[in-house]
Design an enzyme around this catalytic site. Structure first.
Site, PDB file in Angstrom:
ATOM      1  CD  GLU A  65      -9.796  -3.536   8.023  1.00 34.92           C
ATOM      2  OE1 GLU A  65     -10.154  -4.590   7.575  1.00 34.92           O
ATOM      3  OE2 GLU A  65      -9.647  -2.719   6.917  1.00 34.92           O
ATOM      4  CD  GLU A 114     -15.189   0.189   4.617  1.00 32.55           C
ATOM      5  OE1 GLU A 114     -14.299  -0.070   5.703  1.00 32.55           O
ATOM      6  OE2 GLU A 114     -14.978  -0.059   3.530  1.00 32.55           O
TER       7      GLU A 114
HETATM    8  O1  KIV Z   1      -8.176   2.072   4.219  1.00 34.37           O
HETATM    9  C1  KIV Z   1      -9.026   2.874   4.113  1.00 34.37           C
HETATM   10  O2  KIV Z   1      -9.076   3.967   3.525  1.00 34.37           O
HETATM   11  C2  KIV Z   1     -10.072   3.071   5.179  1.00 34.37           C
HETATM   12  C3  KIV Z   1     -11.372   3.784   4.930  1.00 34.37           C
HETATM   13  C4  KIV Z   1     -12.166   3.319   3.978  1.00 34.37           C
HETATM   14  C5  KIV Z   1     -12.252   3.748   6.267  1.00 34.37           C
HETATM   15  O3  KIV Z   1     -10.262   2.349   6.142  1.00 34.37           O
END
Ligand code: KIV
Length: 264
Positions: free
Chosen positions: A114, A181
């Site tokens: 991220e 997201e």
């Molecule tokens: O951790 C997760 O499940 C994610 C998704 C929401 C894309 O990053």
């Protein structure tokens, strides 16, 4: 389903075929998803919330993700499996490389991190070492305490332009997939048009190159809470296999996500 590779996902984008993804955490569900047409599985750090019952993803460790990646791989040898790099497992390129290697050894095809511009060097470093990277922009759950909650991102034009620019930089650094997201649908569309790599949305509208859902949301496993951007595909179906097939069909024919699942 035959073996899924990154080249296959890229060709799907180029051909305008939507790709489907879902989180998975164990062998029985990864087998179910692979046999019923889901192209990509993510061992998400969402496991901290849906498996461990925590309020955030921050308590998840590399060992947790490696353990579940191993199980997911055992259930579906030919699946395309992405493993999430958890909170603070990639503070610098060398630490990221060390931790990502654990996940690749556990059976991942790719790791996900991220963040935007600050990750460019790390993406470059991992890619050079033979570790494929999926980037993740928009709402970043690992930053929940900095953002002050789970909020839609990229609503103002300046922030939207910055996000697109970060996507382009991460792609140039070697990222081969991007998850976006909780952003407005118009921004999801811009991402897919601006980038050559496949863009997979969650709460990002109908025009991204593919969709991903947390499996517990897709199968309505938390009766008390269903986020706006998801749908319970078990409703109207008699079994799990049919629910998964419905999800795949709805993404591919463009009926999911609808305006009621999207942000403006
Ligand atoms: O951790 C997760 O499940 C994610 C998704 C929401 C894309 O990053």
């Amino acid at each position: 389903m035959s073996k899924v590779r990154i080249s296959h996902l890229l060709k799907m984008k180029q051909a305008g075929e939507k790709l489907t993804a879902v989180t998975a955490y164990d062998a029985s569900f990864s087998k179910l998803f692979h046999e019923n047409g889901v192209e990509v599985m993510l061992i998400g750090d969402s496991l901290g919330m849906v498996l461990h019952g925590a309020d955030t993803t921050l308590g998840v460790s590399i060992d947790d993700i490696a353990y579940h990646t191993h199980a997911v791989r055992n259930g579906a040898k030919d699946a395309f499996v992405i493993a999430d790099m958890p909170f603070m497992s990639y503070p610098d390129p060398d630490t990221a490389g060390f931790n990502a290697a654990e996940l690749m050894r556990a059976g991942a095809n790719m790791v996900k991190m991220e963040g935007g511009e600050w990750l460019v060097d790390t993406v470059q470093h991992l890619t050079r070492q033979g570790i494929p990277v999926c980037a993740h922009l928009g709402l970043l759950p690992q930053q929940v305490h900095v953002i002050g909650g789970y909020r839609v991102q990229g609503k103002d034009p300046e922030q939207a332009d910055k996000l697109i620019n970060e996507g382009l930089q991460l792609q140039a650094a070697g990222a081969q997939l991007l998850v976006v997201e909780c952003i407005p649908s118009s921004l999801g569309k811009r991402f897919s048009e601006a980038l050559d790599i496949p863009v997979i949305g969650i709460g990002a509208g109908p025009d991204t190159d593919g969709q991903i859902l947390v499996m517990h949301d897709m199968l309505g496993m938390n009766a008390e809470y269903l986020p706006k951007f998801t749908r319970n595909f078990l409703i109207g179906n008699d079994c799990l296999a049919e629910a998964v097939q419905s999800y795949v069909a709805a993404v591919k024919n463009g009926s999911f996500p609808g305006p009621e699942h999207s942000f403006s």
